[in-house]
Design a protein around this motif. Structure first.
Motif, PDB file in Angstrom:
ATOM      1  N   ASP A  29      -4.414  22.290  58.324  1.00 52.66           N
ATOM      2  CA  ASP A  29      -3.715  22.876  57.029  1.00 52.66           C
ATOM      3  C   ASP A  29      -2.433  21.442  57.013  1.00 52.66           C
ATOM      4  O   ASP A  29      -2.495  20.627  57.591  1.00 52.66           O
ATOM      5  CB  ASP A  29      -2.757  23.817  56.990  1.00 52.66           C
ATOM      6  CG  ASP A  29      -2.345  24.223  58.279  1.00 52.66           C
ATOM      7  OD1 ASP A  29      -1.775  23.615  58.755  1.00 52.66           O
ATOM      8  OD2 ASP A  29      -2.008  25.588  58.586  1.00 52.66           O
ATOM      9  N   LYS A  41     -11.689  19.626  50.801  1.00 55.66           N
ATOM     10  CA  LYS A  41     -12.801  20.436  49.756  1.00 55.66           C
ATOM     11  C   LYS A  41     -14.406  20.125  49.915  1.00 55.66           C
ATOM     12  O   LYS A  41     -15.116  21.089  49.717  1.00 55.66           O
ATOM     13  CB  LYS A  41     -12.358  20.066  48.326  1.00 55.66           C
ATOM     14  CG  LYS A  41     -11.077  20.869  48.067  1.00 55.66           C
ATOM     15  CD  LYS A  41     -10.739  20.612  46.616  1.00 55.66           C
ATOM     16  CE  LYS A  41      -9.391  21.340  46.194  1.00 55.66           C
ATOM     17  NZ  LYS A  41      -9.122  21.108  44.744  1.00 55.66           N
ATOM     18  N   TYR A  71      -9.902  26.678  51.549  1.00 57.18           N
ATOM     19  CA  TYR A  71      -9.209  27.921  51.173  1.00 57.18           C
ATOM     20  C   TYR A  71      -7.533  27.642  50.926  1.00 57.18           C
ATOM     21  O   TYR A  71      -7.392  26.586  51.407  1.00 57.18           O
ATOM     22  CB  TYR A  71      -9.317  29.168  52.117  1.00 57.18           C
ATOM     23  CG  TYR A  71      -8.743  28.912  53.443  1.00 57.18           C
ATOM     24  CD1 TYR A  71      -7.548  29.065  54.136  1.00 57.18           C
ATOM     25  CD2 TYR A  71      -9.860  28.306  54.409  1.00 57.18           C
ATOM     26  CE1 TYR A  71      -7.183  28.561  55.189  1.00 57.18           C
ATOM     27  CE2 TYR A  71      -9.599  27.807  55.493  1.00 57.18           C
ATOM     28  CZ  TYR A  71      -8.086  28.304  56.314  1.00 57.18           C
ATOM     29  OH  TYR A  71      -7.788  27.812  57.496  1.00 57.18           O
ATOM     30  N   PRO A  72      -6.998  28.458  50.015  1.00 55.89           N
ATOM     31  CA  PRO A  72      -5.462  27.996  49.841  1.00 55.89           C
ATOM     32  C   PRO A  72      -4.933  27.824  51.221  1.00 55.89           C
ATOM     33  O   PRO A  72      -4.798  28.380  52.128  1.00 55.89           O
ATOM     34  CB  PRO A  72      -4.792  29.165  49.146  1.00 55.89           C
ATOM     35  CG  PRO A  72      -6.221  29.862  48.588  1.00 55.89           C
ATOM     36  CD  PRO A  72      -7.503  29.525  49.713  1.00 55.89           C
ATOM     37  N   ASP A  73      -4.089  26.642  51.117  1.00 56.71           N
ATOM     38  CA  ASP A  73      -3.259  26.240  52.412  1.00 56.71           C
ATOM     39  C   ASP A  73      -2.234  27.075  52.694  1.00 56.71           C
ATOM     40  O   ASP A  73      -1.329  27.371  51.657  1.00 56.71           O
ATOM     41  CB  ASP A  73      -2.713  24.778  52.338  1.00 56.71           C
ATOM     42  CG  ASP A  73      -1.915  24.268  53.354  1.00 56.71           C
ATOM     43  OD1 ASP A  73      -1.458  25.067  54.210  1.00 56.71           O
ATOM     44  OD2 ASP A  73      -1.910  22.855  53.493  1.00 56.71           O
ATOM     45  N   ASP A  77       2.799  27.062  48.627  1.00 54.94           N
ATOM     46  CA  ASP A  77       2.817  28.169  47.582  1.00 54.94           C
ATOM     47  C   ASP A  77       2.017  27.423  46.550  1.00 54.94           C
ATOM     48  O   ASP A  77       1.496  28.041  45.424  1.00 54.94           O
ATOM     49  CB  ASP A  77       3.845  28.830  46.888  1.00 54.94           C
ATOM     50  CG  ASP A  77       4.444  29.657  48.149  1.00 54.94           C
ATOM     51  OD1 ASP A  77       3.435  30.467  48.842  1.00 54.94           O
ATOM     52  OD2 ASP A  77       5.720  29.930  48.068  1.00 54.94           O
ATOM     53  N   ASP A  79      -1.036  25.816  44.808  1.00 55.80           N
ATOM     54  CA  ASP A  79      -2.417  26.044  45.027  1.00 55.80           C
ATOM     55  C   ASP A  79      -3.332  24.842  44.725  1.00 55.80           C
ATOM     56  O   ASP A  79      -4.403  24.834  44.828  1.00 55.80           O
ATOM     57  CB  ASP A  79      -2.968  27.151  43.812  1.00 55.80           C
ATOM     58  CG  ASP A  79      -2.750  26.561  42.276  1.00 55.80           C
ATOM     59  OD1 ASP A  79      -2.255  25.436  42.005  1.00 55.80           O
ATOM     60  OD2 ASP A  79      -2.890  27.596  41.469  1.00 55.80           O
ATOM     61  N   ARG A  80      -2.733  23.611  44.765  1.00 55.98           N
ATOM     62  CA  ARG A  80      -3.569  22.362  44.781  1.00 55.98           C
ATOM     63  C   ARG A  80      -3.957  21.945  46.154  1.00 55.98           C
ATOM     64  O   ARG A  80      -4.988  21.234  46.292  1.00 55.98           O
ATOM     65  CB  ARG A  80      -2.760  21.050  44.213  1.00 55.98           C
ATOM     66  CG  ARG A  80      -2.451  21.398  42.501  1.00 55.98           C
ATOM     67  CD  ARG A  80      -1.531  20.119  42.377  1.00 55.98           C
ATOM     68  NE  ARG A  80      -0.024  20.277  43.075  1.00 55.98           N
ATOM     69  CZ  ARG A  80       0.829  19.441  42.994  1.00 55.98           C
ATOM     70  NH1 ARG A  80       0.439  18.232  42.402  1.00 55.98           N
ATOM     71  NH2 ARG A  80       1.867  19.533  43.507  1.00 55.98           N
ATOM     72  N   TRP A  81      -3.314  22.597  47.192  1.00 57.29           N
ATOM     73  CA  TRP A  81      -3.579  22.190  48.337  1.00 57.29           C
ATOM     74  C   TRP A  81      -4.558  23.118  49.233  1.00 57.29           C
ATOM     75  O   TRP A  81      -4.415  24.443  49.040  1.00 57.29           O
ATOM     76  CB  TRP A  81      -2.444  21.994  49.282  1.00 57.29           C
ATOM     77  CG  TRP A  81      -1.675  20.759  48.594  1.00 57.29           C
ATOM     78  CD1 TRP A  81      -0.183  21.081  47.985  1.00 57.29           C
ATOM     79  CD2 TRP A  81      -1.915  19.493  48.276  1.00 57.29           C
ATOM     80  NE1 TRP A  81       0.035  19.945  47.330  1.00 57.29           N
ATOM     81  CE2 TRP A  81      -0.726  18.905  47.514  1.00 57.29           C
ATOM     82  CE3 TRP A  81      -2.901  18.764  48.805  1.00 57.29           C
ATOM     83  CZ2 TRP A  81      -0.628  17.590  47.189  1.00 57.29           C
ATOM     84  CZ3 TRP A  81      -2.831  17.375  48.448  1.00 57.29           C
ATOM     85  CH2 TRP A  81      -1.648  17.064  47.794  1.00 57.29           C
ATOM     86  N   VAL A  82      -5.349  22.713  49.946  1.00 57.95           N
ATOM     87  CA  VAL A  82      -6.386  23.576  50.680  1.00 57.95           C
ATOM     88  C   VAL A  82      -6.467  23.235  52.320  1.00 57.95           C
ATOM     89  O   VAL A  82      -5.685  22.175  52.602  1.00 57.95           O
ATOM     90  CB  VAL A  82      -7.692  23.299  50.239  1.00 57.95           C
ATOM     91  CG1 VAL A  82      -7.990  23.762  48.943  1.00 57.95           C
ATOM     92  CG2 VAL A  82      -8.181  21.804  50.522  1.00 57.95           C
TER      93      VAL A  82
END
Length: 141
Positions: A29, A41, A71-73, A77, A79-82
């Protein structure tokens, strides 16, 4: 599905190969580069990953696998990052240095040399296998 091959970079002062082995898995992460995020991704469960110790050491230390896809990083908070989850598999008997990689013509085009600041990058299978061999492991290890 075909296995893909990757290299991830981490500063050993922040999270070392030894930490990774002790933890038995980790959330990869905190990635805040769009190209690296897109690579995360694209990862699939079972993909093979080389763990590269950057900044100090500058060596490939071991092999991991992707155990959970994007999955969400949890570190943001936004939501663009995983993140993905990785599990260590095997340590290279002989860590492969950046200098060895630079000195190997078959590796001249890898992103580690072409985009040195990228923290998550794809590799082609022959490149992955070459680094394994340089590190003392048979391809497929």
């Amino acid at each position: 599905m075909t296995t893909q091959y990757w290299l991830v970079k981490q500063e050993p002062e922040k999270y070392s190969w030894e930490d990774f082995v002790k933890d038995r898995r980790t959330d990869w992460d905190g990635v805040r580069n769009y190209q690296a995020r897109n690579n995360l991704k694209s990862m699939a469960a079972g993909d093979r990953v080389l763990f590269y110790a950057s900044v100090t050491g500058k060596v490939v230390r071991g092999v991991a696998t992707v155990s959970k896809t994007a999955y969400p990083d949890p570190t943001t908070d936004d939501d663009r990052w995983v993140a993905v989850q990785l599990k260590p598999q095997v340590e290279l008997p002989h860590p492969v240095s950046l200098e060895q990689i630079k000195g190997t013509p078959a590796l001249a085009e890898i992103a580690l040399l072409k985009q040195s600041r990228l923290s998550v990058m794809p590799l082609r299978k022959p490149e992955f296998d070459r680094i394994l061999k340089m590190g003392g492991l048979a391809p497929g290890s």
